[in-house]
Motif scaffolding. Structure first.
Motif, PDB file in Angstrom:
ATOM      1  N   ASP A 160     -13.567  -3.564  -7.225  1.00  0.00           N
ATOM      2  CA  ASP A 160     -12.381  -3.283  -8.039  1.00  0.00           C
ATOM      3  C   ASP A 160     -12.440  -1.892  -8.661  1.00  0.00           C
ATOM      4  OD1 ASP A 160     -13.902  -3.364 -10.354  1.00  0.00           O
ATOM      5  OD2 ASP A 160     -13.075  -5.272 -11.065  1.00  0.00           O
ATOM      6  N   ASP A 191       0.841  -1.198   0.000  1.00  0.00           N
ATOM      7  CA  ASP A 191       0.000   0.000   0.000  1.00  0.00           C
ATOM      8  C   ASP A 191       0.880   1.254   0.000  1.00  0.00           C
ATOM      9  OD1 ASP A 191       0.998  -0.072   2.586  1.00  0.00           O
ATOM     10  OD2 ASP A 191      -0.939   0.094   3.582  1.00  0.00           O
ATOM     11  N   HIS A 233      -8.376  -5.851   1.172  1.00  0.00           N
ATOM     12  CA  HIS A 233      -8.136  -5.580  -0.239  1.00  0.00           C
ATOM     13  C   HIS A 233      -6.878  -6.334  -0.709  1.00  0.00           C
ATOM     14  CE1 HIS A 233      -8.642  -2.635  -3.710  1.00  0.00           C
ATOM     15  NE2 HIS A 233      -7.495  -3.209  -3.990  1.00  0.00           N
ATOM     16  N   HIS A 273     -14.513  -7.832  -2.439  1.00  0.00           N
ATOM     17  CA  HIS A 273     -13.599  -6.909  -3.113  1.00  0.00           C
ATOM     18  C   HIS A 273     -14.425  -6.010  -4.023  1.00  0.00           C
ATOM     19  CE1 HIS A 273      -9.685  -5.612  -4.588  1.00  0.00           C
ATOM     20  NE2 HIS A 273     -10.094  -5.752  -5.830  1.00  0.00           N
ATOM     21  N   VAL A 288      -6.438  -9.457  -3.616  1.00  0.00           N
ATOM     22  CA  VAL A 288      -5.530  -9.255  -4.753  1.00  0.00           C
ATOM     23  C   VAL A 288      -4.471 -10.349  -4.781  1.00  0.00           C
ATOM     24  CG1 VAL A 288      -3.685  -7.748  -5.601  1.00  0.00           C
ATOM     25  CG2 VAL A 288      -5.916  -6.776  -4.990  1.00  0.00           C
ATOM     26  N   ASP A 306      -0.993   0.258  -5.199  1.00  0.00           N
ATOM     27  CA  ASP A 306      -2.004   1.218  -4.768  1.00  0.00           C
ATOM     28  C   ASP A 306      -3.129   0.556  -3.990  1.00  0.00           C
ATOM     29  OD1 ASP A 306      -0.962   3.732  -5.546  1.00  0.00           O
ATOM     30  OD2 ASP A 306      -1.275   3.178  -7.638  1.00  0.00           O
ATOM     31  N   ILE A 307      -2.787  -0.505  -3.258  1.00  0.00           N
ATOM     32  CA  ILE A 307      -3.722  -1.017  -2.259  1.00  0.00           C
ATOM     33  C   ILE A 307      -4.073   0.173  -1.361  1.00  0.00           C
ATOM     34  CG2 ILE A 307      -4.004  -2.642  -0.347  1.00  0.00           C
ATOM     35  CD1 ILE A 307      -3.489  -4.127  -2.956  1.00  0.00           C
ATOM     36  N   PRO A 308      -5.366   0.422  -1.085  1.00  0.00           N
ATOM     37  CA  PRO A 308      -5.691   1.548  -0.196  1.00  0.00           C
ATOM     38  C   PRO A 308      -4.929   1.401   1.135  1.00  0.00           C
ATOM     39  CG  PRO A 308      -7.681   0.665  -1.227  1.00  0.00           C
ATOM     40  CD  PRO A 308      -6.569  -0.275  -1.582  1.00  0.00           C
ATOM     41  N   PRO A 309      -4.362   2.504   1.640  1.00  0.00           N
ATOM     42  CA  PRO A 309      -3.516   2.413   2.833  1.00  0.00           C
ATOM     43  C   PRO A 309      -4.149   1.619   3.978  1.00  0.00           C
ATOM     44  CG  PRO A 309      -3.369   4.598   1.917  1.00  0.00           C
ATOM     45  CD  PRO A 309      -4.403   3.872   1.101  1.00  0.00           C
TER      46      PRO A 309
END
Lengths: 258, 258, 258
Positions: free
Chosen positions: C175, C9, C50, C173, C54, C42-45
């Motif tokens: 996307d 992330d 998430h 998830h 992935v 760019d996994i959400p912080p």
């Protein structure tokens, strides 16, 4: 095998990074193939200081001899020089506009060479990444001697807040998580710091603070950072890059956080 | 050593690009290993014209024989064909929906083959990137003959603004910096252009304009671009892609910018 | 040749991913060079769920023996363990905080080892990606035996919605395209599903729905997905991750969409 890293503000929606990779693949020959590594491409457009910090902290992890291309170049085609910089056993390629400020400052015996030699036959005035910097990296990766690029020069690119003075730091970077990263090194930080009027004792890990609480600690660059546990420090404290972070005396009577 | 580039609208937050890379790593064998290059993954979702321009301008920098996979495919699983395109000595793999419009137009002797052969055993109707296009690229990288994929076909994918006519250009791309990029080539541009009612003389570099000023110049693709120095042209001029940019006569009595 | 993938992330604007790549390049030696693959950055912080999805869906495309590093680690420096996980013939390296929940659940004979051995000499409490996980991946790529990292442990990291029960699925998830992806497998889905009070029959491709219409189908992970043709399902249905998606009976008298 040569390693070339790329740091740009080109983003990942346009073809600019791709064009640079194509040039390197085409020019650097097929054996030995250089490994091209994406360092960071979402540097905010034109943000030289952001690039300078990213490059200084990430590239020193790479092996000696690695080649680091930096294209954050709002003055492309104008008066700023193109340079090759030698620092800590690594090569840096890009514009002399400040992107190498930390690299040179920390490099001890760092030196710079104006790049008057390595470039495409025809150079677009707006895309030196493709036509000057990528060909330069490919040439170095192919065994060309970087010191033949031109004459030695002093770097003139500077950041707005200038070099650091002893026992004082500045916020030099705000990262994706909203952490405020300073250049105040651990050795000068003492046990607490003063930032934006807040006195914050240094803690060891995020978990020493309660969720939502401001905390200061020695970050991964070996300098003081300010964070909010499970939050964003850049939304809690109104400080811009360049703002001072200085060592502070803790006052036990008032408690660690005030 | 084979080079495979990937251009998608999958972004960098999901696993779709990763899955494609996994398929290539698994199918292309371990020697010679193909080099997989990220060209651009933040193409706006479904934006075929954006992908077409990025692919046309970036891939020609890569060596002959390189393989370029494009997955911007809003009609996946529907009627559009899967194709392999040969243009300028390079291979292109993707849907026939317009993403190869510029590549084919500029390619001279370009031709397309309907891909009826290369694919996974089971094909998801929603992820041809993983199940058709990545296996096709891996097959070509492994030495399979792309012309055995199927029969030769005419590409039917078109962009909204169609092929260019002589002495006229269109805004074909707006990049991360807000620059308006046209397909009007340098040879037809003359000394000034007319865009959205503005007459702009062509200048050589950004620095020939004052900060905040609109300027026109020959960009890195060899075509006319419109920018604002230290600003964004897409916020100054209200033009959409497809809008005309045509050569104009400068009127010295009115000065260069009016 | 070893393959190491990176899922983080960290985004693509900071130097964190670059530092990890530098460590791997430095530690893994020059022959055989591991191939480092960006899976998703760019996994959400801090979004562990998430990352878990992935990683589970993308890494199984990679060959056996591949090494997958996951750094979504909001508790870095705290009590959560560092682990090496073996699942489906692949190695996984990261924190035991839930990022390996799906990998382990689907892995059959998966097992985990607490990583007490592989790490840098000095470990930053805030950047285990650089100082623990990258060195671990480099060690495995260099031929070190991962089972010597430490003792076998049970993974304790869990996702909020827990393991799935038969004949019921959850939205796991969302996307980039706004598609709602569930863990309800094709074999249990029947001919229609019920999500947020909507009964949706399963269709074969996007094109079977009219533009703007909600549709359900078997997605690329082999599970039920909900989409809007040429639109975003996450804006049409107000459902959060964890929301149930269950098999439904279609009522022909009411038509396929109601």
């Amino acid at each position: 095998m040569a390693i070339i890293t790329l740091t740009t503000d080109f983003g990942t929606a346009d073809g600019y990074v791709g064009a640079m990779k194509g040039v390197i693949a085409r020019l650097a020959g097929s054996f030995p193939v250089p490994v091209v590594v994406d360092l960071a491409h979402d540097i905010p457009p034109g943000d030289i200081a952001h690039a300078a910090w990213v490059v200084a902290t990430a590239t020193t992890e790479f092996p000696h001899g690695s080649i680091h291309v930096v294209v954050v170049d709002p003055g492309v085609g104008g008066a700023r020089r193109e340079v090759v910089v030698r620092a800590r056993g690594r090569w840096y390629v890009g514009p002399d506009n400040g992107v190498f400020a930390y690299v040179a400052e920390r490099g001890g015996d760092a030196y710079a060479i104006e790049n008057e030699r390595f470039r495409a036959e025809r150079v677009s005035p707006t895309f030196h990444g493709r036509d000057v910097f990528a060909p330069t990296a490919a040439a170095i990766a192919s065994g060309e001697d970087p010191t033949t690029a031109g004459r030695k020069v002093e770097l003139v690119g500077r950041l707005a807040w200038g070099p650091r003075e002893r026992d004082t730091g500045r916020v030099v970077h705000i990262d994706r998580f909203g952490n405020l990263i300073s250049d105040l090194p651990e050795a000068e930080a003492g046990r607490a710091v003063d930032v934006a009027g807040q006195i914050l004792p240094l803690v060891g890990t995020y978990e020493e603070a309660a969720p939502g609480q401001l905390l200061a600690y020695i970050g991964s660059a070996g300098t003081v950072e300010i964070a909010v546990r499970d939050g964003r420090a850049d939304r809690r404290l109104t400080v811009a890059r360049g703002a001072p972070i200085v060592p502070a005396q803790t006052d036990p009577a008032r408690g660690p956080y005030r």
